[in-house]
Design a protein around this motif. Structure first.
Motif, PDB file in Angstrom:
ATOM      1  N   LEU A  39      -8.003 -92.223  -8.024  1.00 26.74           N
ATOM      2  CA  LEU A  39      -7.340 -93.647  -8.306  1.00 26.74           C
ATOM      3  C   LEU A  39      -5.855 -93.171  -8.834  1.00 26.74           C
ATOM      4  O   LEU A  39      -4.846 -93.754  -8.391  1.00 26.74           O
ATOM      5  CB  LEU A  39      -8.198 -94.301  -9.385  1.00 26.74           C
ATOM      6  CG  LEU A  39      -7.297 -95.469 -10.105  1.00 26.74           C
ATOM      7  CD1 LEU A  39      -7.008 -96.464  -8.940  1.00 26.74           C
ATOM      8  CD2 LEU A  39      -8.161 -95.920 -11.083  1.00 26.74           C
ATOM      9  N   LEU A  40      -5.682 -91.904  -9.653  1.00 27.31           N
ATOM     10  CA  LEU A  40      -4.382 -91.562 -10.052  1.00 27.31           C
ATOM     11  C   LEU A  40      -3.692 -91.052  -8.864  1.00 27.31           C
ATOM     12  O   LEU A  40      -2.361 -91.310  -8.997  1.00 27.31           O
ATOM     13  CB  LEU A  40      -4.594 -90.556 -11.108  1.00 27.31           C
ATOM     14  CG  LEU A  40      -5.110 -90.744 -12.465  1.00 27.31           C
ATOM     15  CD1 LEU A  40      -5.497 -89.565 -13.352  1.00 27.31           C
ATOM     16  CD2 LEU A  40      -4.098 -91.719 -13.236  1.00 27.31           C
ATOM     17  N   ALA A  41      -4.308 -90.413  -7.898  1.00 26.76           N
ATOM     18  CA  ALA A  41      -3.225 -90.229  -7.036  1.00 26.76           C
ATOM     19  C   ALA A  41      -2.708 -91.207  -5.892  1.00 26.76           C
ATOM     20  O   ALA A  41      -1.640 -91.374  -5.812  1.00 26.76           O
ATOM     21  CB  ALA A  41      -4.241 -89.105  -5.967  1.00 26.76           C
ATOM     22  N   ILE A  42      -3.641 -92.227  -5.732  1.00 26.61           N
ATOM     23  CA  ILE A  42      -3.187 -93.476  -4.933  1.00 26.61           C
ATOM     24  C   ILE A  42      -2.267 -94.118  -6.012  1.00 26.61           C
ATOM     25  O   ILE A  42      -0.907 -94.635  -5.389  1.00 26.61           O
ATOM     26  CB  ILE A  42      -4.367 -94.617  -4.964  1.00 26.61           C
ATOM     27  CG1 ILE A  42      -5.209 -93.733  -3.832  1.00 26.61           C
ATOM     28  CG2 ILE A  42      -4.078 -95.751  -4.360  1.00 26.61           C
ATOM     29  CD1 ILE A  42      -6.740 -94.399  -3.619  1.00 26.61           C
ATOM     30  N   VAL A  43      -2.336 -94.380  -7.291  1.00 24.44           N
ATOM     31  CA  VAL A  43      -1.320 -94.924  -8.112  1.00 24.44           C
ATOM     32  C   VAL A  43       0.054 -94.136  -8.136  1.00 24.44           C
ATOM     33  O   VAL A  43       1.152 -94.658  -7.911  1.00 24.44           O
ATOM     34  CB  VAL A  43      -1.759 -95.191  -9.492  1.00 24.44           C
ATOM     35  CG1 VAL A  43      -0.561 -95.512 -10.613  1.00 24.44           C
ATOM     36  CG2 VAL A  43      -2.923 -95.936  -9.624  1.00 24.44           C
ATOM     37  N   GLY A  44      -0.083 -92.991  -8.041  1.00 26.38           N
ATOM     38  CA  GLY A  44       1.162 -91.886  -8.098  1.00 26.38           C
ATOM     39  C   GLY A  44       1.880 -92.183  -6.737  1.00 26.38           C
ATOM     40  O   GLY A  44       3.174 -92.179  -6.539  1.00 26.38           O
ATOM     41  N   LEU A  45       1.107 -92.281  -5.698  1.00 20.60           N
ATOM     42  CA  LEU A  45       1.891 -92.297  -4.510  1.00 20.60           C
ATOM     43  C   LEU A  45       2.402 -93.645  -4.189  1.00 20.60           C
ATOM     44  O   LEU A  45       3.431 -93.954  -3.737  1.00 20.60           O
ATOM     45  CB  LEU A  45       0.585 -92.322  -3.155  1.00 20.60           C
ATOM     46  CG  LEU A  45       0.389 -90.793  -2.814  1.00 20.60           C
ATOM     47  CD1 LEU A  45      -0.749 -90.714  -1.983  1.00 20.60           C
ATOM     48  CD2 LEU A  45       1.534 -89.779  -2.463  1.00 20.60           C
ATOM     49  N   GLY A  46       1.666 -94.838  -4.526  1.00 18.52           N
ATOM     50  CA  GLY A  46       2.341 -96.280  -4.681  1.00 18.52           C
ATOM     51  C   GLY A  46       3.603 -96.210  -5.564  1.00 18.52           C
ATOM     52  O   GLY A  46       4.396 -96.909  -4.909  1.00 18.52           O
ATOM     53  N   TYR A  49       6.324 -94.519  -3.689  1.00 16.62           N
ATOM     54  CA  TYR A  49       6.761 -95.353  -2.472  1.00 16.62           C
ATOM     55  C   TYR A  49       7.669 -96.755  -3.006  1.00 16.62           C
ATOM     56  O   TYR A  49       8.598 -96.869  -2.403  1.00 16.62           O
ATOM     57  CB  TYR A  49       5.661 -96.183  -1.715  1.00 16.62           C
ATOM     58  CG  TYR A  49       5.857 -96.884  -0.708  1.00 16.62           C
ATOM     59  CD1 TYR A  49       6.671 -96.385   0.508  1.00 16.62           C
ATOM     60  CD2 TYR A  49       5.679 -98.258  -1.027  1.00 16.62           C
ATOM     61  CE1 TYR A  49       6.899 -97.477   1.500  1.00 16.62           C
ATOM     62  CE2 TYR A  49       6.046 -99.285   0.187  1.00 16.62           C
ATOM     63  CZ  TYR A  49       6.491 -98.856   1.325  1.00 16.62           C
ATOM     64  OH  TYR A  49       7.004 -99.570   2.278  1.00 16.62           O
ATOM     65  N   TYR A  50       7.191 -97.384  -4.120  1.00 21.88           N
ATOM     66  CA  TYR A  50       7.985 -98.533  -4.788  1.00 21.88           C
ATOM     67  C   TYR A  50       9.491 -98.001  -5.365  1.00 21.88           C
ATOM     68  O   TYR A  50      10.346 -98.454  -4.961  1.00 21.88           O
ATOM     69  CB  TYR A  50       7.125 -98.782  -5.752  1.00 21.88           C
ATOM     70  CG  TYR A  50       7.827 -99.943  -6.654  1.00 21.88           C
ATOM     71  CD1 TYR A  50       8.007-101.300  -6.280  1.00 21.88           C
ATOM     72  CD2 TYR A  50       8.449 -99.724  -7.982  1.00 21.88           C
ATOM     73  CE1 TYR A  50       8.625-102.311  -7.157  1.00 21.88           C
ATOM     74  CE2 TYR A  50       8.976-100.590  -8.634  1.00 21.88           C
ATOM     75  CZ  TYR A  50       9.023-101.943  -8.029  1.00 21.88           C
ATOM     76  OH  TYR A  50       9.891-102.977  -8.790  1.00 21.88           O
ATOM     77  N   SER A  51       9.360 -96.773  -5.932  1.00 22.68           N
ATOM     78  CA  SER A  51      10.532 -96.406  -6.409  1.00 22.68           C
ATOM     79  C   SER A  51      11.515 -96.022  -5.310  1.00 22.68           C
ATOM     80  O   SER A  51      12.790 -96.317  -5.271  1.00 22.68           O
ATOM     81  CB  SER A  51      10.377 -95.087  -7.304  1.00 22.68           C
ATOM     82  OG  SER A  51       9.561 -95.211  -8.371  1.00 22.68           O
ATOM     83  N   THR A  52      11.158 -95.337  -4.196  1.00 23.39           N
ATOM     84  CA  THR A  52      12.183 -95.065  -3.211  1.00 23.39           C
ATOM     85  C   THR A  52      12.424 -96.379  -2.290  1.00 23.39           C
ATOM     86  O   THR A  52      13.467 -96.195  -2.009  1.00 23.39           O
ATOM     87  CB  THR A  52      11.081 -94.075  -2.028  1.00 23.39           C
ATOM     88  OG1 THR A  52      10.579 -92.999  -2.632  1.00 23.39           O
ATOM     89  CG2 THR A  52      12.032 -93.748  -0.917  1.00 23.39           C
ATOM     90  N   ARG A  53      11.604 -97.249  -2.278  1.00 22.75           N
ATOM     91  CA  ARG A  53      12.112 -98.515  -1.855  1.00 22.75           C
ATOM     92  C   ARG A  53      13.327 -99.124  -2.567  1.00 22.75           C
ATOM     93  O   ARG A  53      14.124 -99.709  -2.050  1.00 22.75           O
ATOM     94  CB  ARG A  53      10.873 -99.592  -1.637  1.00 22.75           C
ATOM     95  CG  ARG A  53       9.925 -99.039  -0.649  1.00 22.75           C
ATOM     96  CD  ARG A  53      10.419 -99.145   0.750  1.00 22.75           C
ATOM     97  NE  ARG A  53      10.560-100.649   1.207  1.00 22.75           N
ATOM     98  CZ  ARG A  53      10.635-101.140   2.332  1.00 22.75           C
ATOM     99  NH1 ARG A  53      11.138-100.272   3.254  1.00 22.75           N
ATOM    100  NH2 ARG A  53      10.713-102.329   2.387  1.00 22.75           N
TER     101      ARG A  53
END
Length: 65
Positions: A39-46, A49-53
């Motif tokens: 769950l923490l890995a998915i939240v970190g990747l999300g 991605y959000y910050s990059t966008r």
């Protein structure tokens, strides 16, 4: 399962290689830890991605002088 890092010795690297090869089996003590880590890995990747966008959207919207 929490992985404790030991000393970085050749013997420790051999142990890690044997674990990866499947020669040494380690049993997870708590399955919930695996779920929380995923769950923490998915939240970190999300979040990444959000910050990059957001950064690319700002770069496009700023007019060049």
């Amino acid at each position: 399962m929490l992985i404790r890092l030991g000393r970085l010795t050749p013997g420790y690297f051999r142990l890690l290689q044997r674990q990866v090869a499947g020669e040494v089996q380690t049993q997870p003590k708590d399955r919930m830890v695996n779920h929380i880590a995923m769950l923490l890995a998915i939240v970190g990747l999300g979040l990444s991605y959000y910050s990059t966008r957001k950064m690319t959207a700002q770069a496009r919207s700023i007019p060049a002088p």
